[in-house]
Design a protein around this motif. Structure first.
Motif, PDB file in Angstrom:
ATOM      1  N   MET A 170       0.829  -1.205   0.000  1.00 23.50           N
ATOM      2  CA  MET A 170       0.000   0.000   0.000  1.00 23.50           C
ATOM      3  C   MET A 170       0.866   1.258   0.000  1.00 23.50           C
ATOM      4  SD  MET A 170      -2.560  -1.608  -0.582  1.00 23.50           S
ATOM      5  CE  MET A 170      -3.682  -0.274  -0.986  1.00 23.50           C
ATOM      6  N   LYS A 171       2.090   1.133   0.527  1.00 22.85           N
ATOM      7  CA  LYS A 171       3.030   2.261   0.439  1.00 22.85           C
ATOM      8  C   LYS A 171       3.456   2.426  -1.014  1.00 22.85           C
ATOM      9  CE  LYS A 171       7.028   4.324   2.520  1.00 22.85           C
ATOM     10  NZ  LYS A 171       8.361   4.351   2.052  1.00 22.85           N
ATOM     11  N   SER A 172       3.804   1.314  -1.664  1.00 22.38           N
ATOM     12  CA  SER A 172       4.245   1.471  -3.055  1.00 22.38           C
ATOM     13  C   SER A 172       3.080   1.905  -3.947  1.00 22.38           C
ATOM     14  CB  SER A 172       4.982   0.260  -3.604  1.00 22.38           C
ATOM     15  OG  SER A 172       4.373  -0.905  -3.249  1.00 22.38           O
ATOM     16  N   PHE A 173       1.852   1.504  -3.585  1.00 19.81           N
ATOM     17  CA  PHE A 173       0.705   1.991  -4.372  1.00 19.81           C
ATOM     18  C   PHE A 173       0.571   3.519  -4.231  1.00 19.81           C
ATOM     19  CE2 PHE A 173      -3.872   2.999  -4.826  1.00 19.81           C
ATOM     20  CZ  PHE A 173      -3.993   2.693  -6.170  1.00 19.81           C
ATOM     21  N   ALA A 174       0.742   4.023  -3.004  1.00 20.95           N
ATOM     22  CA  ALA A 174       0.649   5.479  -2.786  1.00 20.95           C
ATOM     23  C   ALA A 174       1.727   6.196  -3.609  1.00 20.95           C
ATOM     24  CB  ALA A 174       0.804   5.795  -1.303  1.00 20.95           C
ATOM     25  N   GLU A 175       2.927   5.631  -3.628  1.00 27.19           N
ATOM     26  CA  GLU A 175       4.022   6.253  -4.392  1.00 27.19           C
ATOM     27  C   GLU A 175       3.723   6.202  -5.901  1.00 27.19           C
ATOM     28  OE1 GLU A 175       7.481   5.199  -1.096  1.00 27.19           O
ATOM     29  OE2 GLU A 175       7.263   3.925  -2.864  1.00 27.19           O
ATOM     30  N   PHE A 176       3.170   5.079  -6.329  1.00 24.11           N
ATOM     31  CA  PHE A 176       2.811   4.906  -7.746  1.00 24.11           C
ATOM     32  C   PHE A 176       1.742   5.930  -8.155  1.00 24.11           C
ATOM     33  CE2 PHE A 176       0.152   2.274 -10.814  1.00 24.11           C
ATOM     34  CZ  PHE A 176       1.015   2.395 -11.887  1.00 24.11           C
ATOM     35  N   ILE A 177       0.737   6.113  -7.300  1.00 23.65           N
ATOM     36  CA  ILE A 177      -0.340   7.072  -7.602  1.00 23.65           C
ATOM     37  C   ILE A 177       0.218   8.493  -7.628  1.00 23.65           C
ATOM     38  CG2 ILE A 177      -2.402   8.155  -6.549  1.00 23.65           C
ATOM     39  CD1 ILE A 177      -3.181   5.705  -8.045  1.00 23.65           C
ATOM     40  N   HIS A 178       1.118   8.779  -6.707  1.00 24.74           N
ATOM     41  CA  HIS A 178       1.742  10.107  -6.655  1.00 24.74           C
ATOM     42  C   HIS A 178       2.392  10.424  -8.006  1.00 24.74           C
ATOM     43  CE1 HIS A 178       4.691  13.218  -5.588  1.00 24.74           C
ATOM     44  NE2 HIS A 178       3.891  13.503  -4.580  1.00 24.74           N
ATOM     45  N   ASP A 180       8.374  12.190   0.526  1.00 23.78           N
ATOM     46  CA  ASP A 180       7.612  12.832   1.607  1.00 23.78           C
ATOM     47  C   ASP A 180       6.264  12.160   1.866  1.00 23.78           C
ATOM     48  OD1 ASP A 180       9.643  14.628   1.879  1.00 23.78           O
ATOM     49  OD2 ASP A 180       8.741  16.091   0.489  1.00 23.78           O
ATOM     50  N   VAL A 181       5.937  11.107   1.094  1.00 21.04           N
ATOM     51  CA  VAL A 181       4.682  10.384   1.329  1.00 21.04           C
ATOM     52  C   VAL A 181       4.841   9.596   2.631  1.00 21.04           C
ATOM     53  CG1 VAL A 181       3.114   8.606   0.438  1.00 21.04           C
ATOM     54  CG2 VAL A 181       4.145  10.240  -1.150  1.00 21.04           C
ATOM     55  N   ARG A 182       4.149  10.059   3.670  1.00 17.83           N
ATOM     56  CA  ARG A 182       4.342   9.543   5.034  1.00 17.83           C
ATOM     57  C   ARG A 182       3.183   8.660   5.486  1.00 17.83           C
ATOM     58  NH1 ARG A 182       8.710   9.801   5.625  1.00 17.83           N
ATOM     59  NH2 ARG A 182      10.150  11.371   6.330  1.00 17.83           N
ATOM     60  N   ASP A 183       3.492   7.677   6.327  1.00 20.06           N
ATOM     61  CA  ASP A 183       2.463   6.832   6.929  1.00 20.06           C
ATOM     62  C   ASP A 183       1.724   7.637   8.006  1.00 20.06           C
ATOM     63  OD1 ASP A 183       0.904   4.925   8.113  1.00 20.06           O
ATOM     64  OD2 ASP A 183       2.541   3.571   8.640  1.00 20.06           O
ATOM     65  N   ILE A 184       0.437   7.911   7.756  1.00 21.92           N
ATOM     66  CA  ILE A 184      -0.352   8.717   8.704  1.00 21.92           C
ATOM     67  C   ILE A 184      -0.550   7.951  10.014  1.00 21.92           C
ATOM     68  CG2 ILE A 184      -2.645   9.811   9.025  1.00 21.92           C
ATOM     69  CD1 ILE A 184      -2.668  10.115   5.902  1.00 21.92           C
ATOM     70  N   CYS A 185      -0.501   6.626   9.955  1.00 18.45           N
ATOM     71  CA  CYS A 185      -0.698   5.802  11.163  1.00 18.45           C
ATOM     72  C   CYS A 185       0.623   5.349  11.760  1.00 18.45           C
ATOM     73  CB  CYS A 185      -1.521   4.569  10.831  1.00 18.45           C
ATOM     74  SG  CYS A 185      -3.145   4.932  10.261  1.00 18.45           S
ATOM     75  N   GLU A 186       1.692   6.117  11.581  1.00 16.10           N
ATOM     76  CA  GLU A 186       2.992   5.599  12.032  1.00 16.10           C
ATOM     77  C   GLU A 186       3.059   5.455  13.557  1.00 16.10           C
ATOM     78  OE1 GLU A 186       6.000   8.027  10.262  1.00 16.10           O
ATOM     79  OE2 GLU A 186       5.305   9.834  11.256  1.00 16.10           O
ATOM     80  N   GLY A 187       2.097   6.063  14.265  1.00 14.15           N
ATOM     81  CA  GLY A 187       2.051   5.910  15.724  1.00 14.15           C
ATOM     82  C   GLY A 187       1.515   4.552  16.159  1.00 14.15           C
ATOM     83  N   TYR A 193      -2.020  -0.808  11.172  1.00 15.41           N
ATOM     84  CA  TYR A 193      -2.310  -0.548   9.754  1.00 15.41           C
ATOM     85  C   TYR A 193      -1.417   0.598   9.279  1.00 15.41           C
ATOM     86  CZ  TYR A 193      -6.597  -3.027  11.109  1.00 15.41           C
ATOM     87  OH  TYR A 193      -7.485  -3.951  11.611  1.00 15.41           O
ATOM     88  N   SER A 194      -1.216   0.669   7.956  1.00 20.16           N
ATOM     89  CA  SER A 194      -0.504   1.808   7.372  1.00 20.16           C
ATOM     90  C   SER A 194      -1.484   2.588   6.513  1.00 20.16           C
ATOM     91  CB  SER A 194       0.630   1.335   6.468  1.00 20.16           C
ATOM     92  OG  SER A 194       1.621   0.739   7.246  1.00 20.16           O
ATOM     93  N   MET A 195      -1.350   3.903   6.521  1.00 22.73           N
ATOM     94  CA  MET A 195      -2.284   4.754   5.769  1.00 22.73           C
ATOM     95  C   MET A 195      -1.522   5.887   5.084  1.00 22.73           C
ATOM     96  SD  MET A 195      -5.285   7.118   7.376  1.00 22.73           S
ATOM     97  CE  MET A 195      -6.284   5.800   8.016  1.00 22.73           C
ATOM     98  N   TYR A 196      -1.821   6.086   3.815  1.00 22.90           N
ATOM     99  CA  TYR A 196      -1.180   7.154   3.042  1.00 22.90           C
ATOM    100  C   TYR A 196      -2.266   7.948   2.347  1.00 22.90           C
ATOM    101  CZ  TYR A 196       2.696   4.073   3.902  1.00 22.90           C
ATOM    102  OH  TYR A 196       3.620   3.288   4.532  1.00 22.90           O
ATOM    103  N   LYS A 197      -1.996   9.247   2.139  1.00 24.70           N
ATOM    104  CA  LYS A 197      -2.922  10.060   1.343  1.00 24.70           C
ATOM    105  C   LYS A 197      -2.094  10.822   0.330  1.00 24.70           C
ATOM    106  CE  LYS A 197      -6.309  13.759   1.382  1.00 24.70           C
ATOM    107  NZ  LYS A 197      -5.558  14.625   0.441  1.00 24.70           N
TER     108      LYS A 197
END
Ligand code: URA
Length: 312
Positions: free
Chosen positions: A66-74, A85-92, A96-100
């Motif tokens: 899902m990280k590579s998908f976010a990078e691909f979409i970017h 700079d695409v960061r995991d919003i749920c890194e805390g 789960y991992s979340m990117y926007k």
């Protein structure tokens, strides 16, 4: 002026929010909603500001994928800023991992029905609190093919259970609630149409069987336990094929059922990693598997670009 309503956390908002994604009257009386597994909350985060412009949500099992998908979409949407700079919003949290990236969210859901179901409860509340509208949600993933060669992308027509029924059974307070698993027909057809524009993404539409296990539940002979013969395995897979099943995975029924109840347009797009009539073990080389896993991503990215008018 538009009338003022109260949202689920008692705050005012205007009636431009036509889509009520949540189906829970108790949310209205909550002071704060803590989305525990995302490490987000309505009090500590401005969810409308963070997510209000989201139009496409893509979920898939693995955090790395899902990280590579976010990078691909970017890259595909030619968004400003650096991919790094695409960061995991749920890194805390490590659940789960979340990117926007622009109007697209990419979130991991782990393996199996309980894991995706917990994620979806919190995701659907997040989208509601963020006042999102006109959303499409995709599950992009991997699966075992039923009578299809490895590398085929299956767009799910109906998600069915291990008895080939288009339903998801949820036990609530000791009683069974049965929910329909129909997906959005128009989105599925549109995906199939766009697949013909992509080279190297062989795609079919068919039913997807969702099981609660990768081994015995999917009729594999190679688990730690096996209570059936080779003949019985093939008889079951043949029956599945005759009923219209073209692939097997472990999340589609609850995904389809929850999205349907919550008025979210949803589609499931999974690539097959093997043909289950030819074996049980996934022995394809790693680089080939990586190529296969990119196929659902390419198709969904193509769909998003078409919808955003970025391609003719
Ligand atoms: N995922 C599954 O659930 N089953 C397979 O055979 C492959 C991927």
């Amino acid at each position: 002026m538009s009338p003022i309503l109260l949202n689920s956390i008692g705050k005012e908002h205007h009636d431009y929010i036509k889509q009520e994604y949540v189906k829970n009257p108790h949310l209205d009386s909550m002071e704060e909603d803590i989305l525990y597994h995302f490490n987000l909350s309505t009090k500590t985060h401005n969810l409308p500001q963070m997510f209000g412009d989201v139009k496409f949500v893509c979920v898939g099992g693995s955090p790395n994928r899902m990280k590579s998908f976010a990078e691909f979409i970017h890259e595909q949407l030619k968004l400003p800023g650096n991919i790094a700079d695409v960061r995991d919003i749920c890194e805390g949290t490590d659940r789960y991992s979340m990117y926007k990236v622009g109007p697209v969210m990419s979130i991991s859901h782990g393996m199996g029905v309980p894991s995706i179901s917990i994620m979806l409860h919190e995701l659907i509340k997040l989208l509601y609190h963020a006042q999102c509208s006109d959303l499409i949600i995709f599950r992009i993933g991997t699966s075992g093919g039923v009578g299809l060669p490895a590398g085929t992308v299956v767009i799910t027509e109906k998600a069915v259970d291990s008895f080939f029924r288009p339903q998801f059974d949820q036990v609530v307070l000791g009683k069974m609630i049965v929910r329909s698993t129909e997906l959005d027909e128009d989105v599925a057809k549109e995906l199939l149409k766009y697949s013909t524009e992509l080279p190297d993404v062989p795609t079919v539409i068919g039913d997807t069987m969702c099981t609660h296990d990768f081994y015995e539940g999917q009729g594999r002979l190679d688990g730690a336990l096996c209570s059936f013969s080779t003949e019985e395995k093939f008889e079951y897979l043949k029956k599945a094929y005759d009923k219209g099943v073209r692939n097997i995975e472990m999340e589609s029924t609850v995904f389809a059922a929850m999205c349907r109840v919550c008025n979210l347009k949803a589609a499931v797009v999974c690539v097959t990693l093997l043909n289950r009539f030819e074996g049980d073990q996934i022995s394809t080389p790693h680089d080939v598997l990586l190529d296969y896993q990119q196929r659902p991503q390419c198709l969904v990215a193509h769909f998003i670009k078409k919808r955003l008018g970025l391609m003719l």
